[in-house]
Motif scaffolding. Structure first.
Motif, PDB file in Angstrom:
ATOM      1  N   MET A   1      64.405  26.075  13.339  1.00 52.27           N
ATOM      2  CA  MET A   1      64.450  26.406  11.906  1.00 52.27           C
ATOM      3  C   MET A   1      64.496  27.906  11.743  1.00 52.27           C
ATOM      4  SD  MET A   1      61.897  25.113   8.936  1.00 52.27           S
ATOM      5  CE  MET A   1      63.129  24.531   7.833  1.00 52.27           C
ATOM      6  N   ASP A   2      65.550  28.438  11.077  1.00 56.09           N
ATOM      7  CA  ASP A   2      65.634  29.897  10.908  1.00 56.09           C
ATOM      8  C   ASP A   2      65.261  30.276   9.482  1.00 56.09           C
ATOM      9  OD1 ASP A   2      69.287  29.987  10.690  1.00 56.09           O
ATOM     10  OD2 ASP A   2      67.759  29.297   9.295  1.00 56.09           O
ATOM     11  N   GLN A   3      65.321  31.578   9.198  1.00 51.00           N
ATOM     12  CA  GLN A   3      64.846  32.061   7.886  1.00 51.00           C
ATOM     13  C   GLN A   3      65.659  31.452   6.743  1.00 51.00           C
ATOM     14  OE1 GLN A   3      63.623  35.930   7.161  1.00 51.00           O
ATOM     15  NE2 GLN A   3      62.342  36.025   8.995  1.00 51.00           N
ATOM     16  N   ALA A   4      66.957  31.234   6.975  1.00 50.03           N
ATOM     17  CA  ALA A   4      67.777  30.659   5.906  1.00 50.03           C
ATOM     18  C   ALA A   4      67.321  29.239   5.586  1.00 50.03           C
ATOM     19  CB  ALA A   4      69.250  30.671   6.324  1.00 50.03           C
ATOM     20  N   ASP A   5      66.954  28.485   6.630  1.00 52.70           N
ATOM     21  CA  ASP A   5      66.453  27.117   6.418  1.00 52.70           C
ATOM     22  C   ASP A   5      65.158  27.140   5.620  1.00 52.70           C
ATOM     23  OD1 ASP A   5      67.388  26.242   9.808  1.00 52.70           O
ATOM     24  OD2 ASP A   5      68.488  25.933   7.930  1.00 52.70           O
ATOM     25  N   ILE A   6      64.297  28.117   5.984  1.00 56.58           N
ATOM     26  CA  ILE A   6      63.004  28.212   5.291  1.00 56.58           C
ATOM     27  C   ILE A   6      63.236  28.526   3.811  1.00 56.58           C
ATOM     28  CG2 ILE A   6      60.834  29.478   5.116  1.00 56.58           C
ATOM     29  CD1 ILE A   6      60.992  29.939   8.122  1.00 56.58           C
ATOM     30  N   ARG A   7      64.183  29.452   3.584  1.00 59.28           N
ATOM     31  CA  ARG A   7      64.495  29.833   2.197  1.00 59.28           C
ATOM     32  C   ARG A   7      64.976  28.603   1.425  1.00 59.28           C
ATOM     33  NH1 ARG A   7      65.498  35.154   0.037  1.00 59.28           N
ATOM     34  NH2 ARG A   7      64.789  35.775   2.097  1.00 59.28           N
ATOM     35  N   ARG A   8      65.846  27.818   2.073  1.00 61.79           N
ATOM     36  CA  ARG A   8      66.387  26.609   1.417  1.00 61.79           C
ATOM     37  C   ARG A   8      65.277  25.613   1.118  1.00 61.79           C
ATOM     38  NH1 ARG A   8      71.297  27.137   3.779  1.00 61.79           N
ATOM     39  NH2 ARG A   8      70.375  26.666   5.807  1.00 61.79           N
ATOM     40  N   ALA A   9      64.377  25.449   2.086  1.00 62.42           N
ATOM     41  CA  ALA A   9      63.276  24.500   1.887  1.00 62.42           C
ATOM     42  C   ALA A   9      62.383  24.948   0.729  1.00 62.42           C
ATOM     43  CB  ALA A   9      62.455  24.379   3.170  1.00 62.42           C
ATOM     44  N   LEU A  10      62.172  26.255   0.630  1.00 62.89           N
ATOM     45  CA  LEU A  10      61.356  26.790  -0.463  1.00 62.89           C
ATOM     46  C   LEU A  10      62.015  26.510  -1.803  1.00 62.89           C
ATOM     47  CD1 LEU A  10      60.132  30.207   0.883  1.00 62.89           C
ATOM     48  CD2 LEU A  10      58.720  28.571  -0.329  1.00 62.89           C
ATOM     49  N   ILE A  11      63.323  26.745  -1.869  1.00 65.81           N
ATOM     50  CA  ILE A  11      64.023  26.517  -3.129  1.00 65.81           C
ATOM     51  C   ILE A  11      64.006  25.043  -3.497  1.00 65.81           C
ATOM     52  CG2 ILE A  11      66.300  26.658  -4.229  1.00 65.81           C
ATOM     53  CD1 ILE A  11      66.610  29.388  -3.120  1.00 65.81           C
ATOM     54  N   ASP A  12      64.139  24.175  -2.496  1.00 65.07           N
ATOM     55  CA  ASP A  12      64.031  22.725  -2.762  1.00 65.07           C
ATOM     56  C   ASP A  12      62.674  22.389  -3.368  1.00 65.07           C
ATOM     57  OD1 ASP A  12      65.858  21.341   0.071  1.00 65.07           O
ATOM     58  OD2 ASP A  12      66.462  21.933  -1.951  1.00 65.07           O
ATOM     59  N   ALA A  13      61.623  22.967  -2.773  1.00 68.19           N
ATOM     60  CA  ALA A  13      60.263  22.688  -3.255  1.00 68.19           C
ATOM     61  C   ALA A  13      60.106  23.180  -4.689  1.00 68.19           C
ATOM     62  CB  ALA A  13      59.244  23.357  -2.339  1.00 68.19           C
ATOM     63  N   LEU A  14      60.629  24.374  -4.976  1.00 63.26           N
ATOM     64  CA  LEU A  14      60.526  24.922  -6.331  1.00 63.26           C
ATOM     65  C   LEU A  14      61.338  24.076  -7.307  1.00 63.26           C
ATOM     66  CD1 LEU A  14      60.895  28.691  -5.404  1.00 63.26           C
ATOM     67  CD2 LEU A  14      58.874  27.632  -6.419  1.00 63.26           C
ATOM     68  N   ALA A  15      62.525  23.678  -6.909  1.00 62.37           N
ATOM     69  CA  ALA A  15      63.385  22.881  -7.792  1.00 62.37           C
ATOM     70  C   ALA A  15      62.775  21.531  -8.095  1.00 62.37           C
ATOM     71  CB  ALA A  15      64.775  22.721  -7.173  1.00 62.37           C
ATOM     72  N   SER A  16      61.937  21.032  -7.174  1.00 63.02           N
ATOM     73  CA  SER A  16      61.326  19.729  -7.419  1.00 63.02           C
ATOM     74  C   SER A  16      60.292  19.791  -8.541  1.00 63.02           C
ATOM     75  CB  SER A  16      60.678  19.174  -6.146  1.00 63.02           C
ATOM     76  OG  SER A  16      59.492  19.876  -5.851  1.00 63.02           O
ATOM     77  N   VAL A  17      59.736  20.987  -8.795  1.00 64.99           N
ATOM     78  CA  VAL A  17      58.794  21.090  -9.924  1.00 64.99           C
ATOM     79  C   VAL A  17      59.411  21.762 -11.134  1.00 64.99           C
ATOM     80  CG1 VAL A  17      56.767  21.128  -8.431  1.00 64.99           C
ATOM     81  CG2 VAL A  17      57.765  23.285  -9.171  1.00 64.99           C
ATOM     82  N   ALA A  18      60.411  22.618 -10.933  1.00 65.99           N
ATOM     83  CA  ALA A  18      61.059  23.315 -12.042  1.00 65.99           C
ATOM     84  C   ALA A  18      62.558  23.140 -11.938  1.00 65.99           C
ATOM     85  CB  ALA A  18      60.679  24.801 -12.022  1.00 65.99           C
ATOM     86  N   PRO A  19      63.050  21.934 -12.261  1.00 70.20           N
ATOM     87  CA  PRO A  19      64.466  21.637 -12.054  1.00 70.20           C
ATOM     88  C   PRO A  19      65.407  22.485 -12.912  1.00 70.20           C
ATOM     89  CG  PRO A  19      63.345  19.798 -13.162  1.00 70.20           C
ATOM     90  CD  PRO A  19      62.298  20.779 -12.766  1.00 70.20           C
ATOM     91  N   GLU A  20      64.882  23.025 -14.016  1.00 67.99           N
ATOM     92  CA  GLU A  20      65.768  23.767 -14.917  1.00 67.99           C
ATOM     93  C   GLU A  20      65.984  25.211 -14.477  1.00 67.99           C
ATOM     94  OE1 GLU A  20      62.646  22.947 -15.537  1.00 67.99           O
ATOM     95  OE2 GLU A  20      61.734  24.901 -15.853  1.00 67.99           O
TER      96      GLU A  20
END
Lengths: 83, 392
Positions: free
Chosen positions: A1-20
């Motif tokens: 898992m590289d930094q880009a993957d981590i960034r993507r996972a973070l954005i997924d987590a954020l989008a799951s609570v703030a989809p807008e």
């Protein structure tokens, strides 16, 4: 898992609570709470999401290290064995 | 034969749209069982039934707007048996202006400022007539039932309405705003508010919570909001005239504390559903109830009892960086507790100055039900309970 993957996972987590949220234009060095409408309940869900998706346990004392996208990636990378 | 009627789910609710039946004729139902989904100005609500029995007939078909108090279904006693007969729905409705399936919530445009008889208002809502566009022929230009019927008849002759579509987000938001406007206007018209505030040192409470959470896995962590709710629920029994309803000119105290929690909805709405029996739940149980409530408030899956049973409400705007909030009481409640953000402040204690974490707590209360001295005792009790968090 590289930094880009981590960034993507973070954005997924954020989008799951703030989809807008506008994730394409998210400023990585500005506080997330200034750019997204997330409260402490939402943030707790983000932490739970990261725990489930990445297997990383973030103690309460470290929550402030996730203030910006950049600081969050910097915090998670060594814990996930990324460069 | 018992009747299940459209409940009132808010101070100003006049009607709701039956969206979906969750039971069928012949099915047994228990007290408290969710039997239908109703669309209100505040969104979709799961409606519970408070009688046990067997569903006899579903009188209203999905998509129909129904005034509060009208029969939705009938129940009979006895054992459930499989429905041998097809569900008994009313025959095909007569042509317009009968009630039609509602594609989106109908927002009564500035209804409060238009003079119209109650009968005219109800009919206007059922027929989707905008009162603002009707000329009144009654006394002082008031709109009568006949005026509404004529307007509906004229509209029925107009070209057919567009195809049914799901409620647009803008319509839902407008409906939500209208509901909030109605409740808050009523509150300010009818409730003589008084306001008290106090600064509470929450350093001990926060430190206690940090220790508790260190022992807990991520999924069981407790938010400070749950600690505050527990303290509020614990302090209320000391001043019972803050917990209950003002109805028909008198205060009716409630033995139970059903704590309404103000929840901001994504997109700008606000709803304050109740956590039942908050005073008998532990901090961990309150956290679980709070999380579940927030989840269902934001996905439109609240139950009718959660919308109607709050005996008092708490509004916590600390997250938004607000230091103090003096809120507007939700009628028919008689009090609203406001909690601001936790800030570090210099604090003088025992002749020395220290940095402590404090928050400003407020009470808005109905002066018909309580006096300032008593309201003050509540805030003092809240402060006292937060200084001994391990005993919460």
């Amino acid at each position: 898992m590289d930094q880009a993957d981590i960034r993507r996972a973070l954005i997924d987590a954020l989008a799951s609570v703030a989809p807008e949220g506008d994730y394409d234009r998210l400023k990585p060095d500005r506080p997330l709470r200034d750019q997204l409408d997330i409260d402490s309940y939402d943030f707790l869900n983000v932490v739970v999401h990261l725990h489930e998706q990445l297997g990383v346990d973030i103690p309460e004392a470290d929550y402030q290290k996730l203030a910006t996208l950049d600081s969050a990636v910097a915090y998670l990378a060594p814990r996930l064995g990324a460069a | 034969m018992a009747e299940f009627r459209m409940p009132s789910l808010g101070a100003d609710m006049e009607s709701g749209v039956l969206v979906e039946w969750l039971v069928a004729p012949g099915q047994a139902v228990k007290r408290g069982q969710v039997v239908a989904v109703v669309e209100t100005q505040k969104g979709a609500v799961e409606v519970e039934i408070w009688e046990a029995g067997v569903v006899d007939a579903l009188v209203v078909r999905p998509g129909t707007r129904v005034p509060v108090g009208e029969v939705l279904a009938t129940l009979r006693d006895g054992e459930a048996r499989p429905a041998a007969v097809p569900p008994s729905l009313p025959p095909t409705p007569p042509p317009a202006p009968a009630v039609q399936p509602v594609p989106e919530p109908f927002v009564p445009a500035a209804a409060a400022h238009v003079k119209a008889s109650p009968a005219a208002r109800k009919r206007a809502d059922a027929l989707r007539v905008d009162l603002a566009r009707v000329t009144g022929s009654g006394p002082g230009g008031a709109i009568t039932l006949e005026d509404v019927e004529s307007a509906a008849a004229r509209a029925a002759q107009a070209p057919a309405p567009p195809a049914v579509r799901a409620a647009a987000p803008a319509d839902k938001q407008a409906a939500m705003r209208a509901a909030i406007a109605a409740a808050m206007s009523k509150s300010k018209r009818e409730i003589p508010h008084y306001y008290l505030g106090t600064t509470i040192d929450v350093t001990r409470a926060q430190d206690w919570l940090t220790q508790e959470n260190a022992k807990r896995p991520v999924k069981e962590r407790i938010l400070f909001a749950a600690v505050l709710l527990k303290a509020v629920a614990g302090a209320l029994p000391e001043v019972p005239e803050l917990n209950g309803f003002w109805v028909d000119g008198a205060f009716r105290p409630s033995a139970a504390v059903h704590l309404g929690v103000g929840i901001a909805l994504r997109g700008g709405g606000l709803i304050a559903p109740a956590i039942h029996d908050a005073n008998s739940k532990s901090v961990a149980e309150l956290m679980a109830a709070l999380g579940d409530l927030i989840q269902r408030a934001r996905t439109g899956a609240l139950r009718s009892s959660e919308l109607t049973d709050a005996t008092v409400t708490v509004t916590n705007l600390g997250e938004q960086g607000v230091e103090s909030v003096y809120g507007v009481i939700y009628p028919p409640q008689v009090a609203l507790i406001g909690l601001g953000k936790i800030v570090e402040r210099p604090w003088a204690e025992d002749g020395g100055v220290f940095v402590r974490r404090v928050l400003h707590a407020t009470l808005s209360a109905d002066h018909r039900a309580s006096v300032g001295h008593r309201g003050g005792l509540f805030l003092a009790a809240l402060d006292r309970l937060l200084q001994q968090p391990e005993k919460l």
